[in-house]
Design a protein around this motif. Structure first.
Motif, PDB file in Angstrom:
ATOM      1  N   TYR A  96      -5.047  -4.801  -4.600  1.00 61.72           N
ATOM      2  CA  TYR A  96      -5.585  -4.546  -3.387  1.00 61.72           C
ATOM      3  C   TYR A  96      -5.156  -3.202  -2.573  1.00 61.72           C
ATOM      4  CZ  TYR A  96      -7.618  -5.413   1.343  1.00 61.72           C
ATOM      5  OH  TYR A  96      -8.255  -5.239   2.519  1.00 61.72           O
ATOM      6  N   PHE A 107      -7.639  -0.225  -2.347  1.00 62.05           N
ATOM      7  CA  PHE A 107      -9.017  -0.535  -1.768  1.00 62.05           C
ATOM      8  C   PHE A 107      -9.242  -1.169  -0.377  1.00 62.05           C
ATOM      9  CE2 PHE A 107      -8.907  -1.220  -6.392  1.00 62.05           C
ATOM     10  CZ  PHE A 107      -9.621  -0.230  -6.847  1.00 62.05           C
ATOM     11  N   GLN A 108      -8.025  -1.141   0.310  1.00 66.84           N
ATOM     12  CA  GLN A 108      -7.997  -2.013   1.697  1.00 66.84           C
ATOM     13  C   GLN A 108      -8.728  -1.051   2.704  1.00 66.84           C
ATOM     14  OE1 GLN A 108      -3.899  -2.842   2.763  1.00 66.84           O
ATOM     15  NE2 GLN A 108      -3.464  -0.448   2.891  1.00 66.84           N
ATOM     16  N   LYS A 109      -9.145   0.321   2.349  1.00 67.07           N
ATOM     17  CA  LYS A 109      -9.871   1.047   3.463  1.00 67.07           C
ATOM     18  C   LYS A 109     -10.980   0.824   3.429  1.00 67.07           C
ATOM     19  CE  LYS A 109      -6.524   4.801   3.310  1.00 67.07           C
ATOM     20  NZ  LYS A 109      -6.139   6.270   3.021  1.00 67.07           N
ATOM     21  N   TRP A 110     -11.699   0.241   2.116  1.00 60.50           N
ATOM     22  CA  TRP A 110     -13.188  -0.019   1.982  1.00 60.50           C
ATOM     23  C   TRP A 110     -13.504  -1.267   2.055  1.00 60.50           C
ATOM     24  CZ3 TRP A 110     -10.551   3.205  -1.419  1.00 60.50           C
ATOM     25  CH2 TRP A 110     -10.713   4.650  -1.217  1.00 60.50           C
ATOM     26  N   PHE A 111     -12.709  -2.491   1.628  1.00 60.16           N
ATOM     27  CA  PHE A 111     -13.002  -3.807   1.510  1.00 60.16           C
ATOM     28  C   PHE A 111     -11.776  -4.794   2.346  1.00 60.16           C
ATOM     29  CE2 PHE A 111     -14.048  -1.865  -2.483  1.00 60.16           C
ATOM     30  CZ  PHE A 111     -15.515  -1.832  -2.414  1.00 60.16           C
ATOM     31  N   PHE A 156     -12.578  -8.253  -1.553  1.00 58.77           N
ATOM     32  CA  PHE A 156     -11.895  -7.674  -2.781  1.00 58.77           C
ATOM     33  C   PHE A 156     -11.733  -8.878  -3.772  1.00 58.77           C
ATOM     34  CE2 PHE A 156      -8.158  -6.608  -5.290  1.00 58.77           C
ATOM     35  CZ  PHE A 156      -8.668  -5.593  -5.857  1.00 58.77           C
TER      36      PHE A 156
END
Length: 158
Positions: free
Chosen positions: A13, A16-20, A25
């Motif tokens: 994760y 990807f935490q900036k986007w989702f 996720f």
């Protein structure tokens, strides 16, 4: 088992935490696993079990790509429900049987859309069946996310 699966998913994760959100996720990971299960099982069923040959059931002809879709749908139904119920939508306040019924409704809608689009892409536009299945899976994944979040595994407002 649930904790171990979440640990593995959550490990991937951070990038990807900036986007989702973590929830989104997890849904995407579970959906990816379900989609991969569907595509791989479709390929195996179509090419090795059915050997790309049409099937006749009670004097009705079922094309090989549609028969493979029907068989594959059973696998993805079970995998998808289990992942969604136990890994993604754990906050849902609906009873399990209600979740199952609603999930089945969304899946049935997906199967019908899948069927129609397979007919159009494979028989109308002469796409190779596995490529058509992959494209359709991506399109229906977006529809499924919103259906599962706001219908099948809804959280009742207090």
């Amino acid at each position: 088992m649930r904790k171990a699966a979440l640990k593995i998913i959550d490990f991937f994760y951070p990038p990807f935490q900036k986007w989702f959100s973590l929830h989104t996720f997890r849904y995407m990971a579970s959906g990816g696993i379900t989609a991969a299960t569907g595509i791989i099982s479709y390929f195996v069923i179509y090419n090795y079990i059915l050997e790309q040959k049409d099937v006749t059931i009670n004097s009705y002809l079922v094309t090989a790509h549609i028969a493979a879709l029907a068989i594959e749908s059973v696998f993805t139904f079970v995998v998808g429900f289990m992942l969604n119920k136990y890994l993604v939508f754990t906050q849902s306040t609906l009873k399990g049987r209600i979740q199952l019924f609603r999930y089945a409704t969304v899946v049935a809608t997906n199967v019908l859309l899948n069927y129609a689009m397979m007919k159009i892409l494979v028989e109308g536009f002469l796409f190779y069946p596995t490529i058509a299945k992959t494209l359709i899976t991506i399109l229906l994944a977006v529809f499924s996310y919103f259906s599962q979040k706001y219908f099948s595994f809804r959280v009742k407002k207090q």
